[in-house]
Motif scaffolding. Structure first.
Motif, short mmCIF file in Angstrom:
data_model
loop_
_atom_site.label_atom_id
_atom_site.label_comp_id
_atom_site.label_asym_id
_atom_site.label_seq_id
_atom_site.Cartn_x
_atom_site.Cartn_y
_atom_site.Cartn_z
N VAL A 11 0.84 -1.20 0.00
CA VAL A 11 0.00 0.00 0.00
C VAL A 11 0.87 1.25 0.00
CG1 VAL A 11 -1.73 1.29 1.29
CG2 VAL A 11 -1.81 -1.21 1.23
N ARG A 12 1.87 1.25 0.85
CA ARG A 12 2.64 2.46 1.11
C ARG A 12 3.70 2.76 0.05
NH1 ARG A 12 2.99 7.38 1.99
NH2 ARG A 12 4.82 8.11 3.10
N ILE A 13 4.37 1.74 -0.49
CA ILE A 13 5.53 1.97 -1.36
C ILE A 13 5.23 2.82 -2.58
CG2 ILE A 13 7.16 0.79 -2.90
CD1 ILE A 13 7.47 -1.34 -0.73
N PRO A 14 4.11 2.62 -3.31
CA PRO A 14 3.85 3.50 -4.46
C PRO A 14 3.78 4.98 -4.09
CG PRO A 14 2.45 1.56 -4.57
CD PRO A 14 3.10 1.54 -3.22
N PHE A 15 3.25 5.27 -2.92
CA PHE A 15 3.17 6.65 -2.48
C PHE A 15 4.54 7.19 -2.08
CE2 PHE A 15 -1.06 4.90 -1.83
CZ PHE A 15 -1.84 5.84 -2.49
N MET A 16 5.42 6.30 -1.59
CA MET A 16 6.78 6.73 -1.25
C MET A 16 7.52 7.17 -2.50
SD MET A 16 7.71 3.70 1.46
CE MET A 16 9.44 4.13 1.56
N TRP A 17 7.36 6.41 -3.59
CA TRP A 17 8.03 6.80 -4.84
C TRP A 17 7.46 8.11 -5.37
CZ3 TRP A 17 12.52 5.12 -5.73
CH2 TRP A 17 12.89 3.81 -5.42
N GLU A 18 6.17 8.29 -5.22
CA GLU A 18 5.56 9.56 -5.66
C GLU A 18 6.13 10.72 -4.86
OE1 GLU A 18 1.15 11.68 -5.86
OE2 GLU A 18 1.32 9.54 -5.42
N GLU A 19 6.26 10.52 -3.54
CA GLU A 19 6.82 11.58 -2.69
C GLU A 19 8.26 11.88 -3.07
OE1 GLU A 19 7.95 12.44 2.02
OE2 GLU A 19 6.71 10.71 1.49
N LEU A 20 9.06 10.82 -3.30
CA LEU A 20 10.46 11.03 -3.65
C LEU A 20 10.59 11.79 -4.96
CD1 LEU A 20 13.47 10.42 -3.02
CD2 LEU A 20 13.23 8.43 -4.50
N ASN A 21 9.81 11.40 -5.97
CA ASN A 21 9.88 12.09 -7.26
C ASN A 21 9.49 13.56 -7.14
OD1 ASN A 21 10.81 9.92 -8.78
ND2 ASN A 21 8.74 9.17 -9.21
N ASN A 22 8.55 13.86 -6.25
CA ASN A 22 8.14 15.24 -6.04
C ASN A 22 9.20 16.06 -5.30
OD1 ASN A 22 5.67 14.85 -7.32
ND2 ASN A 22 4.60 14.37 -5.42
N ARG A 23 10.09 15.35 -4.56
CA ARG A 23 11.06 16.07 -3.74
C ARG A 23 12.51 15.83 -4.18
NH1 ARG A 23 10.61 14.87 2.36
NH2 ARG A 23 12.04 16.63 2.33
N VAL A 24 12.70 15.16 -5.31
CA VAL A 24 14.07 14.80 -5.70
C VAL A 24 14.95 16.04 -5.90
CG1 VAL A 24 13.65 14.74 -8.19
CG2 VAL A 24 15.38 13.22 -7.17
N HIS A 25 14.33 17.18 -6.24
CA HIS A 25 15.11 18.41 -6.42
C HIS A 25 15.75 18.87 -5.11
CE1 HIS A 25 11.14 19.77 -5.05
NE2 HIS A 25 11.77 20.82 -4.55
N GLU A 26 15.27 18.35 -3.97
CA GLU A 26 15.82 18.74 -2.67
C GLU A 26 17.11 17.97 -2.34
OE1 GLU A 26 12.94 18.47 0.46
OE2 GLU A 26 11.29 19.02 -0.86
N VAL A 27 17.33 16.84 -3.02
CA VAL A 27 18.52 16.04 -2.75
C VAL A 27 19.74 16.80 -3.25
CG1 VAL A 27 19.68 13.85 -3.16
CG2 VAL A 27 17.19 13.93 -2.92
N ILE A 28 20.69 17.02 -2.36
CA ILE A 28 21.79 17.93 -2.64
C ILE A 28 22.87 17.32 -3.55
CG2 ILE A 28 23.63 19.30 -1.56
CD1 ILE A 28 21.83 19.47 0.93
N ASN A 29 23.21 16.08 -3.33
CA ASN A 29 24.37 15.51 -4.02
C ASN A 29 24.07 14.17 -4.68
OD1 ASN A 29 23.94 14.35 -1.58
ND2 ASN A 29 26.08 14.29 -0.95
#
Length: 224
Positions: free
Chosen positions: A102-120
């Motif tokens: 249930v949770r994992i698909p939403f985790m990937w969605e969250e990561l893709n929405n925030r990937v610009h925050e990853v510094i390095n």
């Protein structure tokens, strides 16, 4: 409640019930028949294996063993160097492992929405899923490889994997949670037939070659 959270709750209920009708879920969630039908259609597109049965006693059910037979491809053995990963995590008692689906698909969605925050990031277009299933817990990180695990966006975690040998298999077909799990079991069976064994104390990797998660390599850690 946001639509994403509502879909999350509906998906969790589907995995609990296994079999249901649209009317039943619509009543439980206090929405119209049409709205619930739209939710189910969206979840189906996301990879939830729903099967529709017609007739007096029909309804919906989770389709078991829905994965097509795996191709008779081979795996390769590789030694992956130390790997630093930053991302979002899910931890649950192993008895509640179904919640991962249930949770994992939403985790990937969250990561893709925030990937610009990853510094390095090492590669902005690559994604790595890290999982560990043991008797006490289930741990999953949806992340991206980074050069420095100490520089983290807020609410993200880091994990460092030591150098080790893996059996690598290219997953063919859909990349829903059910399909990927099926590939795990298929690869474990191939390993046993060749006298190899995985290390249950080490993390398994899912390396996606693209932000749409449509190309996948499964890395099974081998006993050293």
């Amino acid at each position: 409640m946001t639509k994403t959270q509502r879909l999350h709750d509906v998906m969790a209920r589907i995995y609990e019930k296994q079999k249901f009708t649209v009317d039943e879920l619509a009543q439980e969630f206090h929405v119209s028949y049409r709205t619930m039908l739209r939710y189910l259609q969206e979840l189906s597109v996301m990879g939830v294996p729903l099967y529709s049965e017609v007739g007096k006693h029909g309804g919906y059910s989770l389709l078991k063993n829905s994965s097509p037979q795996k191709q008779t491809g081979s795996f390769k053995r590789v030694i992956k160097p130390i790997t630093h990963i930053a991302g979002v995590e899910f931890i649950a008692p192993f008895t509640a492992v179904y919640m991962a689906k249930v949770r994992i698909p939403f985790m990937w969605e969250e990561l893709n929405n925030r990937v610009h925050e990853v510094i390095n990031p090492v590669d902005k277009g690559s994604r790595i899923g890290v999982s560990l299933s043991r008797s006490q817990k289930y741990h999953y990180v949806a992340g991206i490889e980074v050069t420095n695990p100490k520089l983290l966006p807020q609410d993200m975690v880091s994990i460092t994997l030591p150098p080790r040998e893996y059996a690598v298999y290219i997953h063919v077909g859909e990349t829903s949670r059910a399909e990927i799990d099926d590939t795990y079991f298929y690869l474990l069976d191939k390993l046993r037939k060749q006298g190899l064994d995985h290390d249950p104390k080490a993390y398994t990797l899912e390396i996606f070659n693209g932000t749409h998660l449509n190309e996948l390599s499964v890395y099974i850690p081998l006993k050293q």
